[in-house]
Design a protein around this motif. Sequence first.
Motif, PDB file in Angstrom:
ATOM      1  N   PHE A  30      20.781  -3.482   5.054  1.00  0.00           N
ATOM      2  CA  PHE A  30      20.040  -3.142   6.265  1.00  0.00           C
ATOM      3  C   PHE A  30      18.955  -2.112   5.963  1.00  0.00           C
ATOM      4  N   ASN A  31      19.289  -1.100   5.185  1.00  0.00           N
ATOM      5  CA  ASN A  31      18.302  -0.071   4.840  1.00  0.00           C
ATOM      6  C   ASN A  31      17.155  -0.663   4.030  1.00  0.00           C
ATOM      7  N   SER A  32      17.512  -1.591   3.124  1.00  0.00           N
ATOM      8  CA  SER A  32      16.466  -2.233   2.332  1.00  0.00           C
ATOM      9  C   SER A  32      15.536  -3.056   3.209  1.00  0.00           C
ATOM     10  N   LEU A  33      16.094  -3.760   4.185  1.00  0.00           N
ATOM     11  CA  LEU A  33      15.263  -4.551   5.101  1.00  0.00           C
ATOM     12  C   LEU A  33      14.383  -3.652   5.957  1.00  0.00           C
ATOM     13  N   ILE A  34      14.957  -2.539   6.429  1.00  0.00           N
ATOM     14  CA  ILE A  34      14.183  -1.596   7.238  1.00  0.00           C
ATOM     15  C   ILE A  34      13.010  -1.035   6.432  1.00  0.00           C
ATOM     16  N   LYS A  35      13.269  -0.629   5.193  1.00  0.00           N
ATOM     17  CA  LYS A  35      12.206  -0.058   4.344  1.00  0.00           C
ATOM     18  C   LYS A  35      11.141  -1.116   4.023  1.00  0.00           C
ATOM     19  N   SER A  36      11.628  -2.342   3.731  1.00  0.00           N
ATOM     20  CA  SER A  36      10.677  -3.407   3.430  1.00  0.00           C
ATOM     21  C   SER A  36       9.787  -3.705   4.627  1.00  0.00           C
ATOM     22  N   ASP A  37      10.399  -3.718   5.812  1.00  0.00           N
ATOM     23  CA  ASP A  37       9.613  -3.967   7.025  1.00  0.00           C
ATOM     24  C   ASP A  37       8.610  -2.842   7.265  1.00  0.00           C
ATOM     25  N   PHE A  38       9.021  -1.599   7.006  1.00  0.00           N
ATOM     26  CA  PHE A  38       8.110  -0.466   7.220  1.00  0.00           C
ATOM     27  C   PHE A  38       6.975  -0.474   6.192  1.00  0.00           C
ATOM     28  N   TYR A  39       7.304  -0.887   4.946  1.00  0.00           N
ATOM     29  CA  TYR A  39       6.240  -1.017   3.930  1.00  0.00           C
ATOM     30  C   TYR A  39       5.211  -2.053   4.371  1.00  0.00           C
ATOM     31  N   ASP A  40       5.708  -3.163   4.911  1.00  0.00           N
ATOM     32  CA  ASP A  40       4.774  -4.188   5.402  1.00  0.00           C
ATOM     33  C   ASP A  40       3.930  -3.637   6.545  1.00  0.00           C
ATOM     34  N   HIS A  41       4.552  -2.821   7.398  1.00  0.00           N
ATOM     35  CA  HIS A  41       3.833  -2.215   8.514  1.00  0.00           C
ATOM     36  C   HIS A  41       2.751  -1.269   7.999  1.00  0.00           C
ATOM     37  N   LEU A  42       3.090  -0.493   6.984  1.00  0.00           N
ATOM     38  CA  LEU A  42       2.098   0.418   6.386  1.00  0.00           C
ATOM     39  C   LEU A  42       0.947  -0.366   5.770  1.00  0.00           C
ATOM     40  N   GLN A 112      -2.474  -3.496  -5.110  1.00  0.00           N
ATOM     41  CA  GLN A 112      -1.570  -3.156  -4.013  1.00  0.00           C
ATOM     42  C   GLN A 112      -0.378  -2.389  -4.587  1.00  0.00           C
ATOM     43  N   MET A 113       0.117  -1.413  -3.843  1.00  0.00           N
ATOM     44  CA  MET A 113       1.254  -0.640  -4.348  1.00  0.00           C
ATOM     45  C   MET A 113       2.040  -0.059  -3.182  1.00  0.00           C
ATOM     46  N   LYS A 114       3.340  -0.070  -3.332  1.00  0.00           N
ATOM     47  CA  LYS A 114       4.254   0.519  -2.359  1.00  0.00           C
ATOM     48  C   LYS A 114       5.155   1.484  -3.103  1.00  0.00           C
ATOM     49  N   PHE A 115       5.326   2.671  -2.570  1.00  0.00           N
ATOM     50  CA  PHE A 115       6.183   3.659  -3.231  1.00  0.00           C
ATOM     51  C   PHE A 115       6.634   4.691  -2.212  1.00  0.00           C
ATOM     52  N   ALA A 116       7.651   5.442  -2.595  1.00  0.00           N
ATOM     53  CA  ALA A 116       8.222   6.450  -1.707  1.00  0.00           C
ATOM     54  C   ALA A 116       8.134   7.812  -2.364  1.00  0.00           C
ATOM     55  N   THR A 117       7.874   8.830  -1.549  1.00  0.00           N
ATOM     56  CA  THR A 117       7.883  10.222  -1.997  1.00  0.00           C
ATOM     57  C   THR A 117       8.700  11.011  -0.982  1.00  0.00           C
ATOM     58  N   GLY A 118       9.946  11.333  -1.364  1.00  0.00           N
ATOM     59  CA  GLY A 118      10.828  12.015  -0.425  1.00  0.00           C
ATOM     60  C   GLY A 118      11.148  11.116   0.741  1.00  0.00           C
ATOM     61  N   ASP A 119      10.979  11.639   1.964  1.00  0.00           N
ATOM     62  CA  ASP A 119      11.251  10.849   3.158  1.00  0.00           C
ATOM     63  C   ASP A 119      10.097   9.915   3.505  1.00  0.00           C
ATOM     64  N   GLN A 121       7.206   7.002   3.126  1.00  0.00           N
ATOM     65  CA  GLN A 121       6.916   5.729   2.488  1.00  0.00           C
ATOM     66  C   GLN A 121       5.402   5.567   2.431  1.00  0.00           C
ATOM     67  N   ASN A 122       4.908   5.074   1.325  1.00  0.00           N
ATOM     68  CA  ASN A 122       3.476   4.991   1.082  1.00  0.00           C
ATOM     69  C   ASN A 122       3.086   3.557   0.730  1.00  0.00           C
ATOM     70  N   ALA A 123       1.889   3.192   1.170  1.00  0.00           N
ATOM     71  CA  ALA A 123       1.334   1.879   0.830  1.00  0.00           C
ATOM     72  C   ALA A 123      -0.145   2.067   0.515  1.00  0.00           C
ATOM     73  N   GLY A 124      -0.590   1.411  -0.551  1.00  0.00           N
ATOM     74  CA  GLY A 124      -1.990   1.542  -0.948  1.00  0.00           C
ATOM     75  C   GLY A 124      -2.609   0.200  -1.289  1.00  0.00           C
ATOM     76  N   ILE A 125      -3.928   0.043  -0.965  1.00  0.00           N
ATOM     77  CA  ILE A 125      -4.631  -1.193  -1.299  1.00  0.00           C
ATOM     78  C   ILE A 125      -5.976  -0.834  -1.940  1.00  0.00           C
ATOM     79  N   TYR A 126      -6.469  -1.743  -2.743  1.00  0.00           N
ATOM     80  CA  TYR A 126      -7.817  -1.604  -3.325  1.00  0.00           C
ATOM     81  C   TYR A 126      -8.711  -2.568  -2.564  1.00  0.00           C
ATOM     82  N   TYR A 127      -9.692  -1.999  -1.810  1.00  0.00           N
ATOM     83  CA  TYR A 127     -10.466  -2.796  -0.865  1.00  0.00           C
ATOM     84  C   TYR A 127     -11.920  -2.876  -1.320  1.00  0.00           C
ATOM     85  N   TYR A 128     -12.466  -4.147  -1.364  1.00  0.00           N
ATOM     86  CA  TYR A 128     -13.866  -4.381  -1.738  1.00  0.00           C
ATOM     87  C   TYR A 128     -14.719  -4.433  -0.473  1.00  0.00           C
ATOM     88  N   ASP A 129     -15.846  -3.730  -0.480  1.00  0.00           N
ATOM     89  CA  ASP A 129     -16.735  -3.715   0.689  1.00  0.00           C
ATOM     90  C   ASP A 129     -18.179  -3.565   0.213  1.00  0.00           C
TER      91      ASP A 129
END
Length: 452
Positions: A30-42, A112-119, A121-129
Amino acid sequence: MKIKNRLSLYFTAISAIVLLIVEVAICITFNSLIKSDFYDHLMVRAYIAAQRYLEADEISADSLSHVKVRYLQALPNEVIRFYDEKNQPTFIKDKNNFWPDPVINEVRKSKQMKFATGDRQNAGIYYYDNQGDFVILVSAIDVAGNKRTRDLIESMAILLIAVTAGLFITSRWFAQKSLEPIDKVIAQMRQVSAGNLSLRVDEGAGKDEISALAHNFNQLLEHLENAFELQQTFVINASHELRTPITTIIGEIEIALNKLRSHTEYEQVLHSVLTDAERLNGTITSLLELANVDMNYTQPTLNPVAMDELLWELNDFWLAKKGKGMFNINISHLPEDHEKLQLLANKSLLTIAFNNIIGNAYKFSRDKPVHCDFYADEKAIIITITDTGIGIQPEEIAKIFKSFYRGKNVSGYNGNGIGLYVTYKVISLFNGTIAVNSIPHENTVVTIRFNR
């Protein structure tokens, strides 16, 4: 600790451990699903931020308005940063440069990268513009997800405690019900003492281990009862049987010594003393045989005994003793498997038992021929010994297997009433039965049966 409590604890502990493992697996999943869903949200938040800041000049007003609506509700403790090619924050200034250069470069390298620092959750993208290439990083704390995880853990803990308590109560009841027959057996065992070894515990109608325990305990009681009975019988009857001839001998000698007697009178006294001495000798011999049987009876050495071979050995013994044609064997049926002729018993005791019956047959028929019928199949071994002697009165048949009992019609025959008592004990020891049918003044038929 009682077995029922030990079983309850073992069952409860095993069940609780299994339940705990299942609950831990559920919580982790359940915790893994919650974190995965929040990463997708980020990640979605990062793309929305790109549309708001970088694509605002390229999309329509309605689309931009829709993006703003989606972006209005910020995530708890949300942080969004745009970094240009020099890793400098743009659009949203960051004096402290929220993410260090190694993290920004890793996002640029991985796209694209997803990672956690303490409490967080972080998500990063490389965006072309068209304005340049940017690294967009979004960070937030999943307060709602963490709360759901904590609520789930608390619920699982409460469930574990409740289920464990319920399992212990249920298993305790089940163990008590399962072991209730043992409690009954124990209660019955407590009533057994040296003075009432005739008591037996209830074996029940089942075929389980408890019934086997009760059966074996009853067999032990039977052996103990027989041992005590044999000892008591030996002591009581030995004192009685030895005292009578000795008292008679002493009395006759004292009478003979009161005054001088004639040669004929002394001869009569000596003959009387000799008769009593022979009777005493026979009694002592019988008592010694009884003592020997008692010793072997309490601790018999059991071996497979081929009953047909034993019968032929008895045949050789009695033919040598009584003469040809005096002991006749008739074999009416034999099983195909020779092992079915074997009986787990003590050969010496069986020989004594059969010789007692055959000896009585000769004694009470005045040495007339004795007939023996042998029958064996897959279920039983049956040996029948028939004589043509004085027979037994119907009312005395039930008494002839008692120690030192002698019938009313055997006063003219030597004996002391031990032989059939020993025979009955030996046959019973090896799970056999002995039955007697007799017609006074015609015959006596003794049937011995061993069931498999």
